[in-house]
Motif scaffolding. Structure first.
Motif, PDB file in Angstrom:
ATOM      1  N   ARG A 154       0.836  -1.204   0.000  1.00  0.00           N
ATOM      2  CA  ARG A 154       0.000   0.000   0.000  1.00  0.00           C
ATOM      3  C   ARG A 154       0.868   1.251   0.000  1.00  0.00           C
ATOM      4  NH1 ARG A 154      -4.607  -0.421   4.474  1.00  0.00           N
ATOM      5  NH2 ARG A 154      -5.156   1.572   3.471  1.00  0.00           N
ATOM      6  N   ALA A 155       2.006   1.197   0.685  1.00  0.00           N
ATOM      7  CA  ALA A 155       2.937   2.321   0.641  1.00  0.00           C
ATOM      8  C   ALA A 155       3.459   2.526  -0.778  1.00  0.00           C
ATOM      9  CB  ALA A 155       4.093   2.081   1.605  1.00  0.00           C
ATOM     10  N   ALA A 156       3.757   1.426  -1.461  1.00  0.00           N
ATOM     11  CA  ALA A 156       4.249   1.518  -2.834  1.00  0.00           C
ATOM     12  C   ALA A 156       3.210   2.171  -3.744  1.00  0.00           C
ATOM     13  CB  ALA A 156       4.616   0.125  -3.347  1.00  0.00           C
ATOM     14  N   ALA A 157       1.948   1.779  -3.583  1.00  0.00           N
ATOM     15  CA  ALA A 157       0.891   2.362  -4.405  1.00  0.00           C
ATOM     16  C   ALA A 157       0.738   3.854  -4.112  1.00  0.00           C
ATOM     17  CB  ALA A 157      -0.432   1.635  -4.145  1.00  0.00           C
ATOM     18  N   GLU A 158       0.840   4.231  -2.849  1.00  0.00           N
ATOM     19  CA  GLU A 158       0.692   5.639  -2.481  1.00  0.00           C
ATOM     20  C   GLU A 158       1.837   6.479  -3.023  1.00  0.00           C
ATOM     21  OE1 GLU A 158      -0.749   7.268   1.580  1.00  0.00           O
ATOM     22  OE2 GLU A 158       1.442   7.212   1.752  1.00  0.00           O
ATOM     23  N   LEU A 159       3.046   5.928  -3.015  1.00  0.00           N
ATOM     24  CA  LEU A 159       4.229   6.690  -3.422  1.00  0.00           C
ATOM     25  C   LEU A 159       4.593   6.489  -4.889  1.00  0.00           C
ATOM     26  CD1 LEU A 159       6.420   5.946  -0.274  1.00  0.00           C
ATOM     27  CD2 LEU A 159       5.079   7.998  -0.743  1.00  0.00           C
ATOM     28  N   HIS A 160       3.780   5.685  -5.597  1.00  0.00           N
ATOM     29  CA  HIS A 160       4.022   5.400  -7.018  1.00  0.00           C
ATOM     30  C   HIS A 160       5.401   4.760  -7.219  1.00  0.00           C
ATOM     31  CE1 HIS A 160       0.393   7.683  -7.913  1.00  0.00           C
ATOM     32  NE2 HIS A 160       0.881   8.673  -7.201  1.00  0.00           N
ATOM     33  N   LEU A 161       5.708   3.805  -6.354  1.00  0.00           N
ATOM     34  CA  LEU A 161       6.933   3.022  -6.440  1.00  0.00           C
ATOM     35  C   LEU A 161       6.570   1.551  -6.508  1.00  0.00           C
ATOM     36  CD1 LEU A 161       9.020   4.795  -3.625  1.00  0.00           C
ATOM     37  CD2 LEU A 161       9.289   5.117  -6.094  1.00  0.00           C
ATOM     38  N   THR A 162       7.552   0.720  -6.772  1.00  0.00           N
ATOM     39  CA  THR A 162       7.314  -0.716  -6.684  1.00  0.00           C
ATOM     40  C   THR A 162       7.456  -1.147  -5.225  1.00  0.00           C
ATOM     41  OG1 THR A 162       9.642  -1.315  -7.001  1.00  0.00           O
ATOM     42  CG2 THR A 162       8.268  -1.021  -8.991  1.00  0.00           C
ATOM     43  N   GLN A 163       6.865  -2.297  -4.913  1.00  0.00           N
ATOM     44  CA  GLN A 163       6.979  -2.796  -3.544  1.00  0.00           C
ATOM     45  C   GLN A 163       8.435  -3.089  -3.209  1.00  0.00           C
ATOM     46  OE1 GLN A 163       4.249  -5.925  -2.551  1.00  0.00           O
ATOM     47  NE2 GLN A 163       5.440  -6.599  -0.764  1.00  0.00           N
TER      48      GLN A 163
END
Length: 298
Positions: free
Chosen positions: A26-35
């Motif tokens: 979910r952090a990755a989705a919020e920050l537009h990064l990969t997990q």
């Protein structure tokens, strides 16, 4: 000079987001990064600190005690950096930025209608607003000044008197007429509206008017004067409200003063700023303007 143990903002942002969501995905989705990128940032941060910030259990993550402690500080740093960025962006006009804590009813009903005149006289100045209902630490909240109701007691701050609080009994004209309110003792038999932080106001008003009102604490209670004014306009009862907060309702006839017998609450409104802001031109001129605007009309 090199700064040891200074993590990157990217790593701190990844940690804060993952800690808030308790999820790397979910952090990755919020920050537009990969997990994987989020996981690497957090692992590098843990290596820099020399301790684990998360416990990884069955594809789930939980904050360690150290992680929970670190999160509070990191969140404050990120919030502070974001606020500093907004301030410097807002200062592009060259007139300075004032971060002001306000009481919501005072701000919307008294301050906002007058603010265009201040901004016209000080082109380029920006005033940002945050709601605060109780005294706070200027050091922790990074605010420049506040509108405060109560006593002139605020450690480490300068308190500039704006106006004393006096309330007057008001109601909608239809409520007044329907209940045949013509004398002060008529209010003893109608629904009364109360401000939660001034629970004895109606009792004090009746005593000052020489009326034996009986059950003066009956009726609905509200947290804000704005809600009381709205309830009075809707015909729910009679209210005790500062005149300066209902100027528009009185002007348009949605509310009527029942009796011109103001009651002093013994408290006042103050413009408050930390002592170290005394040299700020914008803090000073805004306070001077507020004092002039709120001064009683001769």
């Amino acid at each position: 000079m090199a700064r040891p143990l200074l993590p990157s903002i990217t790593a701190l942002t990844a940690f804060e987001s993952a800690a808030r969501h308790l999820s790397f995905s979910r952090a990755a989705a919020e920050l537009h990064l990969t997990q994987g990128a989020v996981s690497r940032q957090i692992r590098q941060l843990e290596e820099t600190l020399g301790l684990d910030l998360f416990e990884r259990v069955n594809q789930r993550v939980f904050l360690t005690d150290a992680g929970a402690t670190y999160l509070a500080d990191v969140r404050g740093l990120i919030d502070g950096l974001a606020a500093a960025t907004r301030r410097v962006m807002a200062s592009a006009g060259g007139g300075g930025v004032l971060e002001l804590a306000v009481l919501p009813t005072f701000a919307t009903r008294w301050l906002m209608p007058r603010l265009p005149a201040f901004l016209a006289a000080h082109p380029g100045a920006t005033v940002n607003f945050s709601v605060r209902l109780e005294p706070f630490s200027f050091a922790d909240d990074r605010l420049d000044a506040a509108i405060h109701h109560g006593e002139a007691t605020w450690p480490g701050a300068v308190c500039v008197h704006l106006c004393d609080e006096q309330v007057i009994p008001v109601a909608s004209p239809s409520f007044r007429d329907d209940h045949s309110i013509g004398r002060a003792d008529d209010l003893a038999r109608v629904p009364l509206l109360h401000q939660a932080t001034r629970p004895t106001a109606w009792r004090d008003w009746f005593e000052a008017a020489g009326v034996d009102a009986g059950a003066v604490f009956r009726g609905s209670r509200f947290d804000q004067f704005a809600m009381i004014a709205g309830a009075a306009v809707a015909g729910l009862g009679a209210a005790l409200v500062p005149r300066f907060l209902i100027e528009e309702e009185l002007r348009t006839g949605r509310l009527a003063v029942l009796f011109d017998r103001p009651l002093s609450s013994g408290t006042a409104y103050w413009y408050v700023f930390p002592e170290e802001k005394s040299g700020s031109a914008l803090v000073r001129v805004f306070g001077e303007w507020l004092a002039r605007e709120s001064a009683p009309v001769a």
